[in-house]
Design a protein around this motif. Structure first.
Motif, PDB file in Angstrom:
ATOM      1  N   ILE A 112       0.855  -1.186   0.000  1.00  0.00           N
ATOM      2  CA  ILE A 112       0.000   0.000   0.000  1.00  0.00           C
ATOM      3  C   ILE A 112       0.891   1.237   0.000  1.00  0.00           C
ATOM      4  O   ILE A 112       1.862   1.318   0.759  1.00  0.00           O
ATOM      5  N   TYR A 113       0.591   2.180  -0.881  1.00  0.00           N
ATOM      6  CA  TYR A 113       1.399   3.392  -0.972  1.00  0.00           C
ATOM      7  C   TYR A 113       1.434   4.106   0.371  1.00  0.00           C
ATOM      8  O   TYR A 113       0.400   4.336   1.000  1.00  0.00           O
ATOM      9  N   GLY A 114       2.646   4.436   0.809  1.00  0.00           N
ATOM     10  CA  GLY A 114       2.837   5.095   2.096  1.00  0.00           C
ATOM     11  C   GLY A 114       3.326   4.167   3.178  1.00  0.00           C
ATOM     12  O   GLY A 114       3.738   4.631   4.252  1.00  0.00           O
ATOM     13  N   ASP A 115       3.299   2.833   2.928  1.00  0.00           N
ATOM     14  CA  ASP A 115       3.833   1.926   3.937  1.00  0.00           C
ATOM     15  C   ASP A 115       5.356   1.891   3.837  1.00  0.00           C
ATOM     16  O   ASP A 115       5.964   2.627   3.063  1.00  0.00           O
ATOM     17  N   ASP A 116       5.996   1.041   4.639  1.00  0.00           N
ATOM     18  CA  ASP A 116       7.461   1.080   4.705  1.00  0.00           C
ATOM     19  C   ASP A 116       8.150   0.549   3.458  1.00  0.00           C
ATOM     20  O   ASP A 116       9.354   0.756   3.281  1.00  0.00           O
ATOM     21  N   LYS A 117       7.409  -0.121   2.569  1.00  0.00           N
ATOM     22  CA  LYS A 117       8.019  -0.654   1.342  1.00  0.00           C
ATOM     23  C   LYS A 117       7.773   0.208   0.123  1.00  0.00           C
ATOM     24  O   LYS A 117       8.526   0.135  -0.853  1.00  0.00           O
ATOM     25  N   VAL A 118       6.715   1.001   0.141  1.00  0.00           N
ATOM     26  CA  VAL A 118       6.340   1.773  -1.043  1.00  0.00           C
ATOM     27  C   VAL A 118       6.080   3.221  -0.658  1.00  0.00           C
ATOM     28  O   VAL A 118       4.978   3.593  -0.238  1.00  0.00           O
ATOM     29  N   ASN A 119       7.113   4.043  -0.784  1.00  0.00           N
ATOM     30  CA  ASN A 119       7.012   5.464  -0.494  1.00  0.00           C
ATOM     31  C   ASN A 119       8.138   6.191  -1.228  1.00  0.00           C
ATOM     32  O   ASN A 119       8.985   5.552  -1.860  1.00  0.00           O
ATOM     33  N   GLU A 120       8.161   7.521  -1.152  1.00  0.00           N
ATOM     34  CA  GLU A 120       9.155   8.298  -1.890  1.00  0.00           C
ATOM     35  C   GLU A 120      10.578   8.009  -1.417  1.00  0.00           C
ATOM     36  O   GLU A 120      11.500   7.924  -2.234  1.00  0.00           O
ATOM     37  N   ASP A 121      10.780   7.883  -0.111  1.00  0.00           N
ATOM     38  CA  ASP A 121      12.118   7.571   0.404  1.00  0.00           C
ATOM     39  C   ASP A 121      12.614   6.236  -0.153  1.00  0.00           C
ATOM     40  O   ASP A 121      13.779   6.114  -0.550  1.00  0.00           O
ATOM     41  N   MET A 122      11.735   5.243  -0.151  1.00  0.00           N
ATOM     42  CA  MET A 122      12.126   3.928  -0.660  1.00  0.00           C
ATOM     43  C   MET A 122      12.426   3.989  -2.156  1.00  0.00           C
ATOM     44  O   MET A 122      13.396   3.371  -2.628  1.00  0.00           O
ATOM     45  N   ALA A 123      11.623   4.744  -2.905  1.00  0.00           N
ATOM     46  CA  ALA A 123      11.873   4.878  -4.343  1.00  0.00           C
ATOM     47  C   ALA A 123      13.250   5.490  -4.595  1.00  0.00           C
ATOM     48  O   ALA A 123      14.018   5.012  -5.452  1.00  0.00           O
ATOM     49  N   PHE A 124      13.580   6.528  -3.851  1.00  0.00           N
ATOM     50  CA  PHE A 124      14.878   7.191  -3.995  1.00  0.00           C
ATOM     51  C   PHE A 124      16.015   6.227  -3.661  1.00  0.00           C
ATOM     52  O   PHE A 124      16.996   6.102  -4.409  1.00  0.00           O
ATOM     53  N   ARG A 125      15.900   5.524  -2.543  1.00  0.00           N
ATOM     54  CA  ARG A 125      16.943   4.595  -2.124  1.00  0.00           C
ATOM     55  C   ARG A 125      17.084   3.434  -3.099  1.00  0.00           C
ATOM     56  O   ARG A 125      18.202   2.990  -3.387  1.00  0.00           O
ATOM     57  N   GLY A 168      16.430   3.547  -6.251  1.00  0.00           N
ATOM     58  CA  GLY A 168      17.084   4.077  -7.448  1.00  0.00           C
ATOM     59  C   GLY A 168      18.589   4.087  -7.298  1.00  0.00           C
ATOM     60  O   GLY A 168      19.337   3.670  -8.197  1.00  0.00           O
ATOM     61  N   LYS A 169      19.068   4.573  -6.138  1.00  0.00           N
ATOM     62  CA  LYS A 169      20.505   4.604  -5.873  1.00  0.00           C
ATOM     63  C   LYS A 169      21.085   3.187  -5.813  1.00  0.00           C
ATOM     64  O   LYS A 169      22.150   2.904  -6.388  1.00  0.00           O
ATOM     65  N   ALA A 170      20.381   2.289  -5.128  1.00  0.00           N
ATOM     66  CA  ALA A 170      20.870   0.921  -4.983  1.00  0.00           C
ATOM     67  C   ALA A 170      20.906   0.199  -6.337  1.00  0.00           C
ATOM     68  O   ALA A 170      21.840  -0.564  -6.619  1.00  0.00           O
ATOM     69  N   PHE A 171      19.891   0.455  -7.178  1.00  0.00           N
ATOM     70  CA  PHE A 171      19.837  -0.212  -8.483  1.00  0.00           C
ATOM     71  C   PHE A 171      21.018   0.220  -9.358  1.00  0.00           C
ATOM     72  O   PHE A 171      21.588  -0.579 -10.093  1.00  0.00           O
ATOM     73  N   VAL A 172      21.381   1.498  -9.275  1.00  0.00           N
ATOM     74  CA  VAL A 172      22.549   1.974 -10.026  1.00  0.00           C
ATOM     75  C   VAL A 172      23.809   1.249  -9.556  1.00  0.00           C
ATOM     76  O   VAL A 172      24.650   0.836 -10.368  1.00  0.00           O
ATOM     77  N   GLN A 173      23.962   1.087  -8.240  1.00  0.00           N
ATOM     78  CA  GLN A 173      25.132   0.364  -7.724  1.00  0.00           C
ATOM     79  C   GLN A 173      25.129  -1.083  -8.220  1.00  0.00           C
ATOM     80  O   GLN A 173      26.181  -1.640  -8.564  1.00  0.00           O
ATOM     81  N   PHE A 174      23.958  -1.668  -8.274  1.00  0.00           N
ATOM     82  CA  PHE A 174      23.818  -3.029  -8.799  1.00  0.00           C
ATOM     83  C   PHE A 174      24.263  -3.094 -10.262  1.00  0.00           C
ATOM     84  O   PHE A 174      25.006  -3.994 -10.673  1.00  0.00           O
ATOM     85  N   LEU A 175      23.844  -2.115 -11.059  1.00  0.00           N
ATOM     86  CA  LEU A 175      24.143  -2.114 -12.494  1.00  0.00           C
ATOM     87  C   LEU A 175      25.586  -1.724 -12.786  1.00  0.00           C
ATOM     88  O   LEU A 175      26.110  -2.026 -13.870  1.00  0.00           O
ATOM     89  N   GLY A 226      16.977   9.214  -7.434  1.00  0.00           N
ATOM     90  CA  GLY A 226      17.895   8.274  -6.822  1.00  0.00           C
ATOM     91  C   GLY A 226      18.883   7.706  -7.819  1.00  0.00           C
ATOM     92  O   GLY A 226      20.069   7.526  -7.512  1.00  0.00           O
ATOM     93  N   ILE A 227      18.408   7.437  -9.024  1.00  0.00           N
ATOM     94  CA  ILE A 227      19.284   6.923 -10.086  1.00  0.00           C
ATOM     95  C   ILE A 227      20.368   7.941 -10.420  1.00  0.00           C
ATOM     96  O   ILE A 227      21.548   7.604 -10.544  1.00  0.00           O
ATOM     97  N   ILE A 228      19.967   9.199 -10.545  1.00  0.00           N
ATOM     98  CA  ILE A 228      20.926  10.255 -10.912  1.00  0.00           C
ATOM     99  C   ILE A 228      21.928  10.507  -9.783  1.00  0.00           C
ATOM    100  O   ILE A 228      23.139  10.584 -10.015  1.00  0.00           O
ATOM    101  N   VAL A 229      21.433  10.603  -8.557  1.00  0.00           N
ATOM    102  CA  VAL A 229      22.325  10.809  -7.416  1.00  0.00           C
ATOM    103  C   VAL A 229      23.294   9.632  -7.274  1.00  0.00           C
ATOM    104  O   VAL A 229      24.460   9.805  -6.897  1.00  0.00           O
ATOM    105  N   GLY A 230      22.830   8.437  -7.616  1.00  0.00           N
ATOM    106  CA  GLY A 230      23.670   7.251  -7.519  1.00  0.00           C
ATOM    107  C   GLY A 230      24.728   7.153  -8.602  1.00  0.00           C
ATOM    108  O   GLY A 230      25.575   6.256  -8.558  1.00  0.00           O
ATOM    109  N   GLY A 231      24.651   8.061  -9.585  1.00  0.00           N
ATOM    110  CA  GLY A 231      25.666   8.056 -10.637  1.00  0.00           C
ATOM    111  C   GLY A 231      25.195   7.495 -11.960  1.00  0.00           C
ATOM    112  O   GLY A 231      26.012   7.212 -12.843  1.00  0.00           O
ATOM    113  N   GLY A 232      23.897   7.353 -12.123  1.00  0.00           N
ATOM    114  CA  GLY A 232      23.352   6.850 -13.384  1.00  0.00           C
ATOM    115  C   GLY A 232      22.629   7.931 -14.154  1.00  0.00           C
ATOM    116  O   GLY A 232      22.541   9.082 -13.720  1.00  0.00           O
TER     117      GLY A 232
END
Length: 446
Positions: A13-26, A28-35, A64-70
């Motif tokens: 559900i949007y707004g819970d601990d798995k789906v929110n703006e903070d999680m989306a940003f994080r 994004g950053k983590a996915f760039v590190q993965f790639l 998050g992707i851009i901040v992560g370097g992507g």
């Protein structure tokens, strides 16, 4: 604590601990590190469906992707298979689809794709989740560049879909109804079928962010049935919110599920000589009638766990080009690497023309066994076999049904429910056993 990933990505559900703006940003950053394991400056395409929370999550994922370097590329509203195609076609390093698929509007989530447009494997999701735990959640950082908007995304996807059927195929004279679930297919369906000169009616194609999947789409085909019958259409197609599945309705108003679609597609590909290895893949949820029909056609069958990712990985491992789920995720691997409702609809219409038969006739190539499906809400999720009372009632049901039926009990990968499925030729018997198993689960898991 369990993984944040479920059967098909991350969802909640949007707004819970798995789906929110903070999680989306994080993420994004983590996915760039993965790639960055294979690219110094990863390019990632981010798509979304019509949910009201989607635009905000898409924006933060891109940051998050851009901040992560992507580099982040924003797609307009697109289907999940459309996003998968864009990743591969644009030679991006990865993709993220922001969607909760068939779930109600208040849900949202994230699906991740590699450079080939394939969903990340379970082991890759574990790596990504581990990277997430080391990601700085500070969203206040300034970004050095903006995300790039992909203006031609929809047009590119339409052209791809058109390429999946013979160029000389004449669909004139066909009239169909499309239920877009107020979701992602609303942005592309009419344009696609118009280019094929297919006369079509549209229902539930006005997403307002809060009506996706609400009493419409693949899970709720009743209104589509009414329109098909009232307007005398030759068929109807009902998609889910992110367009990766479809159920059909024939000219008589009968619903055609994924198993029946698989049989139609199997015969089409076999007749055309392109059903590689004479092999079809489906999941443990497929009806026993599917196995009988494939056997009668002289085809091999492999069963796998639920989820179109599992179907695809099994197809890839065994050299199959066709597979799917009874829920309507159908994969035509000679065209795509994931389930695609629009592509599947085109293949069904192609089959109707190829065999010169109405959909109602082709669907009878498979005779489904009676089935009872019950969803039982649960508060805890121990291993099914670890609960003695549940284990015993399942064993008793299997002994009673013998070879004339089957029992499957499993937890949902996306909802707090336990699914009970009992199948067999005796309707009263399977109904009684399904309810008895559900009662025992309800008593022991709440």
């Amino acid at each position: 604590m369990g993984s944040i990933f479920g059967t098909d990505g991350i969802r909640g559900i949007y707004g819970d601990d798995k789906v929110n703006e903070d999680m989306a940003f994080r993420l994004g950053k983590a996915f760039v590190q993965f790639l960055k394991r294979s690219s110094d400056h990863p390019e990632v395409i981010v798509g979304r469906d019509t949910r009201i929370s989607g635009e905000r999550l898409q924006k933060e994922m891109a940051r998050g992707i851009i901040v992560g370097g992507g580099r982040a590329f924003i797609s307009p509203i697109i289907t999940t298979p459309g996003l998968s195609y864009l990743v591969h076609a644009n030679r991006a390093d990865g993709g993220v689809m922001i969607t909760a698929s068939h779930n109600p509007p208040q849900y949202n989530g994230f699906k991740f794709f590699n450079s080939g447009g394939e969903k990340l494997s379970r082991s890759e999701e574990t790596v990504l989740e581990n990277l997430l735990s080391d990601t700085d959640p500070d969203r206040g950082l300034k970004i050095r560049e903006e995300a790039v908007y992909l203006k031609e995304a929809t047009e590119s996807y339409v052209r791809f879909l058109l390429s999946t059927i013979p160029k000389d195929m004449d669909f004139r004279g066909i009239f169909i109804i499309l239920d877009c679930a107020n979701g992602a297919t609303s942005s592309v369906a009419s344009e696609l079928f118009s280019r094929l000169n297919i006369v079509h009616g549209l229902i539930n194609c006005a997403g307002d962010g809060e009506n996706i999947n609400r009493g419409c789409g693949a899970l709720y085909p009743d209104s589509l049935k009414e329109y098909v019958l009232h307007l005398k259409a030759v068929a109807g197609f009902s998609f889910d919110g992110d367009g990766d599945r479809v159920v059909a309705v024939d000219e008589r108003g009968d619903v055609i599920d994924g198993d029946q679609i698989l049989i139609i597609a199997s015969r089409l590909l076999k007749e055309r000589g392109i059903l590689k290895n004479n092999l079809v893949v489906s999941t443990i949820m497929s009806n026993m009638g599917l196995m009988d029909a494939l056997r009668d056609m002289g085809l091999r069958h492999i069963e796998c766990d639920v989820g179109d990712r599992n179907v695809y990985e099994t197809m890839k491992a065994h050299g199959a080009v066709l597979g799917g789920e009874e829920s309507g995720h159908i994969i035509f691997r000679e065209h795509h690497v994931t389930g695609d409702g629009l592509l599947t609809s085109l293949q069904i219409l192609f089959a109707m023309k190829y065999f010169n038969l109405p959909l109602s006739k082709m669907s009878k190539w498979m005779v489904p066994f009676p089935r009872v499906m019950l969803n039982v809400g649960v508060k805890k999720r121990p291993e099914i076999n670890s609960v003695a009372a549940i284990r015993k009632v399942i064993e008793d049901a299997k002994k009673d049904l013998l070879n004339k039926g089957r029992v499957l009990v499993r937890y949902s990968g996306t909802e707090p429910v336990c699914r009970v499925m009992v199948e067999g030729k005796d309707r009263k018997r399977i109904d009684a056993w399904a309810n008895k198993i559900a009662d025992v689960i309800r008593l022991n898991l709440n």
